[in-house]
Motif scaffolding. Structure first.
Motif, PDB file in Angstrom:
ATOM      1  N   HIS A  29       0.868  -1.178   0.000  1.00 32.50           N
ATOM      2  CA  HIS A  29       0.000   0.000   0.000  1.00 32.50           C
ATOM      3  C   HIS A  29       0.903   1.225   0.000  1.00 32.50           C
ATOM      4  CE1 HIS A  29      -3.754   2.051   0.348  1.00 32.50           C
ATOM      5  NE2 HIS A  29      -3.560   2.525   1.561  1.00 32.50           N
ATOM      6  N   GLU A  30       0.391   2.345  -0.468  1.00 29.28           N
ATOM      7  CA  GLU A  30       1.257   3.542  -0.522  1.00 29.28           C
ATOM      8  C   GLU A  30       1.370   4.254   0.830  1.00 29.28           C
ATOM      9  OE1 GLU A  30      -1.674   3.285  -2.092  1.00 29.28           O
ATOM     10  OE2 GLU A  30      -2.832   5.136  -1.839  1.00 29.28           O
ATOM     11  N   LYS A  31       0.539   3.826   1.792  1.00 26.84           N
ATOM     12  CA  LYS A  31       0.580   4.430   3.129  1.00 26.84           C
ATOM     13  C   LYS A  31       0.732   3.342   4.185  1.00 26.84           C
ATOM     14  CE  LYS A  31      -2.643   8.219   2.180  1.00 26.84           C
ATOM     15  NZ  LYS A  31      -3.963   8.764   2.575  1.00 26.84           N
ATOM     16  N   ARG A 104      -9.195   1.471   2.188  1.00 26.39           N
ATOM     17  CA  ARG A 104      -8.392   0.859   1.118  1.00 26.39           C
ATOM     18  C   ARG A 104      -7.076   0.389   1.715  1.00 26.39           C
ATOM     19  NH1 ARG A 104      -5.719   3.015  -3.062  1.00 26.39           N
ATOM     20  NH2 ARG A 104      -5.306   4.804  -1.749  1.00 26.39           N
ATOM     21  N   PRO A 105      -6.383  -0.594   1.190  1.00 25.91           N
ATOM     22  CA  PRO A 105      -6.792  -1.486   0.090  1.00 25.91           C
ATOM     23  C   PRO A 105      -7.748  -2.575   0.592  1.00 25.91           C
ATOM     24  CG  PRO A 105      -4.690  -2.193   0.968  1.00 25.91           C
ATOM     25  CD  PRO A 105      -5.077  -0.959   1.746  1.00 25.91           C
ATOM     26  N   GLU A 145      -9.228   7.886   4.663  1.00 27.32           N
ATOM     27  CA  GLU A 145      -7.883   7.304   4.526  1.00 27.32           C
ATOM     28  C   GLU A 145      -6.819   8.093   5.292  1.00 27.32           C
ATOM     29  OE1 GLU A 145      -6.960   5.750   0.590  1.00 27.32           O
ATOM     30  OE2 GLU A 145      -9.088   5.905   0.054  1.00 27.32           O
TER      31      GLU A 145
END
Ligand code: MG
Length: 159
Positions: A29-31, A104-105, A145
């Motif tokens: 995941h980007e975070k 997400r995700p 998010e």
């Protein structure tokens, strides 16, 4: 008393470019969670539920986030230690049920591995560990998010 019930709740803020670890599983995941430990919000909620069942305080009391010993620590190690405390007091884990709230995700593909890793650390069968995931329909900090939350309940049985 033969049974004790416990409840746990934890929240971590999300930050760009950090590792996302949930239930001992690293999820692409980007975070990831901003934290002193590995930020495993699910395992933290489960630890708090276990401690709460025997009125032993919370994870922050046992593993202070000011201590260098716990910096970046794998939260499953904390879970092992908490289960050892429970067992020292003559109880064993009956079952664990938990929910992660994250927009997400999609977490479903990772749930069974989380259950395995939690069960392994807690010294119980995978059938004794339930992990669920929900979005919050884009509402609140999870839905926007900005963060992740997790809740857990556990039943302890006198051994
Ligand atoms: Mg935490």
């Amino acid at each position: 008393m033969d049974f004790r019930i416990g409840h746990g709740y934890d929240v971590h803020a999300l930050g760009e470019g950090l590792r996302l670890v949930l239930g001992g599983v690293e999820i692409p995941h980007e975070k990831g969670c901003i934290a002193h430990s590995d930020g495993d919000v699910l395992v933290h909620a489960i630890c708090d539920a276990l401690l709460g069942a025997l009125a032993l305080g919370d994870i922050g009391k046992h593993f202070p986030d000011t201590s260098a010993e716990f910096k970046g620590i794998d939260s499953l190690i904390l879970l092992r230690r908490v289960v050892a405390l429970i067992e020292e007091r003559g109880y064993k884990v009956g079952n664990v049920d938990s929910t992660i709230a994250m927009q997400r995700p999609k977490l479903r593909p990772h749930i069974d591995l989380m259950r395995e890793r939690i069960a392994n650390a807690a010294g119980v069968a995978v059938e004794q560990v339930s992990v669920k995931a929900t979005t919050t329909e884009h509402l609140g900090f999870e839905g926007e998010e900005k963060g992740v939350s997790a809740t857990a309940v556990v039943l302890l049985v006198k051994s």
